[in-house]
Scaffold this motif. Structure first.
Motif, PDB file in Angstrom:
ATOM      1  N   LYS A 187      31.688  39.313 -26.718  1.00 58.20           N
ATOM      2  CA  LYS A 187      30.917  38.305 -26.905  1.00 58.20           C
ATOM      3  C   LYS A 187      29.230  38.786 -27.100  1.00 58.20           C
ATOM      4  O   LYS A 187      28.897  39.659 -26.795  1.00 58.20           O
ATOM      5  CB  LYS A 187      30.714  37.411 -25.693  1.00 58.20           C
ATOM      6  N   GLU A 188      28.801  37.974 -28.250  1.00 53.76           N
ATOM      7  CA  GLU A 188      27.351  38.416 -28.448  1.00 53.76           C
ATOM      8  C   GLU A 188      26.565  37.996 -27.477  1.00 53.76           C
ATOM      9  O   GLU A 188      26.769  36.919 -26.661  1.00 53.76           O
ATOM     10  CB  GLU A 188      27.175  37.555 -29.703  1.00 53.76           C
ATOM     11  N   VAL A 189      25.392  38.923 -27.120  1.00 52.36           N
ATOM     12  CA  VAL A 189      24.549  38.713 -26.105  1.00 52.36           C
ATOM     13  C   VAL A 189      23.077  38.784 -26.629  1.00 52.36           C
ATOM     14  O   VAL A 189      22.810  39.629 -27.193  1.00 52.36           O
ATOM     15  CB  VAL A 189      24.847  39.398 -24.722  1.00 52.36           C
ATOM     16  N   LYS A 190      22.212  37.771 -26.345  1.00 53.24           N
ATOM     17  CA  LYS A 190      20.849  37.579 -26.797  1.00 53.24           C
ATOM     18  C   LYS A 190      20.110  37.834 -25.391  1.00 53.24           C
ATOM     19  O   LYS A 190      20.328  37.076 -24.541  1.00 53.24           O
ATOM     20  CB  LYS A 190      20.337  36.221 -27.391  1.00 53.24           C
ATOM     21  N   VAL A 191      18.984  38.838 -25.645  1.00 52.29           N
ATOM     22  CA  VAL A 191      18.374  39.068 -24.429  1.00 52.29           C
ATOM     23  C   VAL A 191      16.885  39.126 -25.003  1.00 52.29           C
ATOM     24  O   VAL A 191      16.529  39.873 -25.865  1.00 52.29           O
ATOM     25  CB  VAL A 191      18.644  40.472 -23.880  1.00 52.29           C
ATOM     26  N   THR A 192      15.947  38.237 -24.393  1.00 54.74           N
ATOM     27  CA  THR A 192      14.815  38.366 -24.596  1.00 54.74           C
ATOM     28  C   THR A 192      13.805  39.319 -23.401  1.00 54.74           C
ATOM     29  O   THR A 192      14.200  38.904 -22.467  1.00 54.74           O
ATOM     30  CB  THR A 192      14.005  36.864 -24.355  1.00 54.74           C
ATOM     31  N   PHE A 193      12.955  40.048 -23.866  1.00 53.58           N
ATOM     32  CA  PHE A 193      12.269  40.946 -22.835  1.00 53.58           C
ATOM     33  C   PHE A 193      11.151  40.682 -22.970  1.00 53.58           C
ATOM     34  O   PHE A 193      10.285  40.657 -23.653  1.00 53.58           O
ATOM     35  CB  PHE A 193      12.616  42.349 -23.559  1.00 53.58           C
ATOM     36  N   ASP A 194      10.724  40.163 -21.685  1.00 54.26           N
ATOM     37  CA  ASP A 194       9.439  39.758 -21.071  1.00 54.26           C
ATOM     38  C   ASP A 194       8.589  40.471 -20.278  1.00 54.26           C
ATOM     39  O   ASP A 194       7.486  40.482 -19.878  1.00 54.26           O
ATOM     40  CB  ASP A 194       9.506  38.356 -20.270  1.00 54.26           C
ATOM     41  N   LYS A 195       9.041  41.945 -20.132  1.00 50.17           N
ATOM     42  CA  LYS A 195       8.319  43.000 -19.024  1.00 50.17           C
ATOM     43  C   LYS A 195       8.340  44.106 -19.958  1.00 50.17           C
ATOM     44  O   LYS A 195       9.418  44.526 -20.503  1.00 50.17           O
ATOM     45  CB  LYS A 195       9.002  42.718 -17.990  1.00 50.17           C
ATOM     46  N   GLU A 196       7.079  44.686 -20.169  1.00 46.76           N
ATOM     47  CA  GLU A 196       6.925  46.022 -20.683  1.00 46.76           C
ATOM     48  C   GLU A 196       7.825  47.085 -20.139  1.00 46.76           C
ATOM     49  O   GLU A 196       8.253  46.972 -18.818  1.00 46.76           O
ATOM     50  CB  GLU A 196       5.743  46.464 -20.884  1.00 46.76           C
ATOM     51  N   GLY A 197       8.371  48.267 -20.825  1.00 51.03           N
ATOM     52  CA  GLY A 197       9.154  49.138 -20.246  1.00 51.03           C
ATOM     53  C   GLY A 197      10.251  49.834 -20.898  1.00 51.03           C
ATOM     54  O   GLY A 197      10.404  49.326 -21.981  1.00 51.03           O
ATOM     55  N   VAL A 198      11.004  50.607 -20.413  1.00 54.69           N
ATOM     56  CA  VAL A 198      12.114  51.214 -21.052  1.00 54.69           C
ATOM     57  C   VAL A 198      13.341  50.873 -20.202  1.00 54.69           C
ATOM     58  O   VAL A 198      13.329  50.765 -18.978  1.00 54.69           O
ATOM     59  CB  VAL A 198      12.216  52.738 -20.792  1.00 54.69           C
ATOM     60  N   TYR A 199      14.135  50.232 -21.046  1.00 56.47           N
ATOM     61  CA  TYR A 199      15.757  49.482 -20.588  1.00 56.47           C
ATOM     62  C   TYR A 199      16.864  50.186 -21.089  1.00 56.47           C
ATOM     63  O   TYR A 199      16.848  50.587 -22.458  1.00 56.47           O
ATOM     64  CB  TYR A 199      15.701  48.145 -21.176  1.00 56.47           C
ATOM     65  N   GLY A 200      17.663  50.768 -20.186  1.00 52.99           N
ATOM     66  CA  GLY A 200      19.025  51.449 -20.570  1.00 52.99           C
ATOM     67  C   GLY A 200      19.990  50.194 -20.635  1.00 52.99           C
ATOM     68  O   GLY A 200      19.881  49.376 -19.655  1.00 52.99           O
ATOM     69  N   VAL A 201      20.832  50.571 -21.566  1.00 49.30           N
ATOM     70  CA  VAL A 201      21.846  49.502 -21.983  1.00 49.30           C
ATOM     71  C   VAL A 201      23.216  50.340 -21.913  1.00 49.30           C
ATOM     72  O   VAL A 201      23.239  51.468 -22.584  1.00 49.30           O
ATOM     73  CB  VAL A 201      21.656  48.773 -23.272  1.00 49.30           C
ATOM     74  N   LYS A 202      24.235  49.641 -21.480  1.00 47.97           N
ATOM     75  CA  LYS A 202      25.540  50.313 -21.728  1.00 47.97           C
ATOM     76  C   LYS A 202      26.639  49.461 -21.956  1.00 47.97           C
ATOM     77  O   LYS A 202      26.336  48.207 -21.811  1.00 47.97           O
ATOM     78  CB  LYS A 202      25.865  50.887 -20.150  1.00 47.97           C
ATOM     79  N   CYS A 203      27.717  49.929 -22.554  1.00 45.41           N
ATOM     80  CA  CYS A 203      28.928  49.329 -22.674  1.00 45.41           C
ATOM     81  C   CYS A 203      29.989  49.515 -21.538  1.00 45.41           C
ATOM     82  O   CYS A 203      30.346  50.684 -21.485  1.00 45.41           O
ATOM     83  CB  CYS A 203      29.444  49.387 -23.879  1.00 45.41           C
ATOM     84  N   LEU A 204      30.155  48.832 -20.612  1.00 44.88           N
ATOM     85  CA  LEU A 204      31.016  49.264 -19.312  1.00 44.88           C
ATOM     86  C   LEU A 204      32.005  49.642 -19.593  1.00 44.88           C
ATOM     87  O   LEU A 204      32.291  50.824 -18.940  1.00 44.88           O
ATOM     88  CB  LEU A 204      30.966  47.863 -18.371  1.00 44.88           C
ATOM     89  N   PRO A 205      33.211  49.260 -20.583  1.00 47.84           N
ATOM     90  CA  PRO A 205      34.479  49.708 -20.669  1.00 47.84           C
ATOM     91  C   PRO A 205      34.107  51.359 -21.433  1.00 47.84           C
ATOM     92  O   PRO A 205      35.114  51.990 -21.226  1.00 47.84           O
ATOM     93  CB  PRO A 205      34.936  48.762 -21.587  1.00 47.84           C
ATOM     94  N   HIS A 206      33.320  51.512 -22.090  1.00 49.70           N
ATOM     95  CA  HIS A 206      33.002  52.733 -22.700  1.00 49.70           C
ATOM     96  C   HIS A 206      31.936  53.609 -22.261  1.00 49.70           C
ATOM     97  O   HIS A 206      31.437  54.532 -22.997  1.00 49.70           O
ATOM     98  CB  HIS A 206      32.858  52.552 -24.241  1.00 49.70           C
ATOM     99  N   PHE A 207      31.273  53.395 -21.082  1.00 51.97           N
ATOM    100  CA  PHE A 207      30.078  53.989 -20.475  1.00 51.97           C
ATOM    101  C   PHE A 207      30.475  55.451 -20.203  1.00 51.97           C
ATOM    102  O   PHE A 207      29.671  56.293 -20.717  1.00 51.97           O
ATOM    103  CB  PHE A 207      29.828  53.279 -19.412  1.00 51.97           C
TER     104      PHE A 207
END
Length: 148
Positions: free
Chosen positions: A85-105
């Motif tokens: 599923k597509e997921v849209k994320v709006t980022f409202d706080k400055e900083g560095v965000y790590g993102v993962k795909c859980l099945p392929h982490f």
């Protein structure tokens, strides 16, 4: 110029000047194979402004995008997309965000979103708990982000 025309022109100018800037929407694909190898986000590093949105698109099946709780700024909002599923994320706080795909982490499927100019959490990001392949891919992304 008629008073009504002058008033209308002033109202339009005021509305245009006080309207917020339009936020941008960036697309990150979730792929089985890409330029960076197998099981990748493309692009793997996305730099955005506060208020911008990133849309994670499952171009190939069996992927999701979710935040890495150990790799985000204090007060940042976590997210977890569903598989395929597509997921849209709006980022409202400055900083560095790590993102993962859980099945392929464990296979190293990670991405980095840098929001704004405040990189104060980048020094602790390499300490986040990650499988070896994920860390191998994340460290160069952190180096690129720090280099600006």
């Amino acid at each position: 110029m008629k008073i009504s025309t002058l008033f209308a022109t002033a109202a339009i100018a005021f509305a245009a000047a006080s309207a917020p800037a339009l936020a941008a929407d960036f697309e990150v694909k979730m792929l089985n194979k890409g330029e960076g190898g197998d099981m990748v986000f493309e692009p793997a590093l996305t730099k955005i402004a506060v208020g911008d949105t990133v849309t994670f698109v499952p171009t190939d099946p069996s992927h999701n995008a979710e935040s890495m709780k150990d790799m985000m700024p204090e007060g940042g909002t976590t997210f977890k997309g569903k598989i395929n599923k597509e997921v849209k994320v709006t980022f409202d706080k400055e900083g560095v965000y790590g993102v993962k795909c859980l099945p392929h982490f464990a296979m190293g499927m990670v991405a980095l979103v840098v929001v704004g100019d405040d990189l104060s959490n980048i020094d602790t990001a390499p300490n986040a708990k990650m499988p070896p392949k994920a860390k191998e891919r994340m460290l160069p992304l952190l180096e690129q982000a720090a280099a600006k």
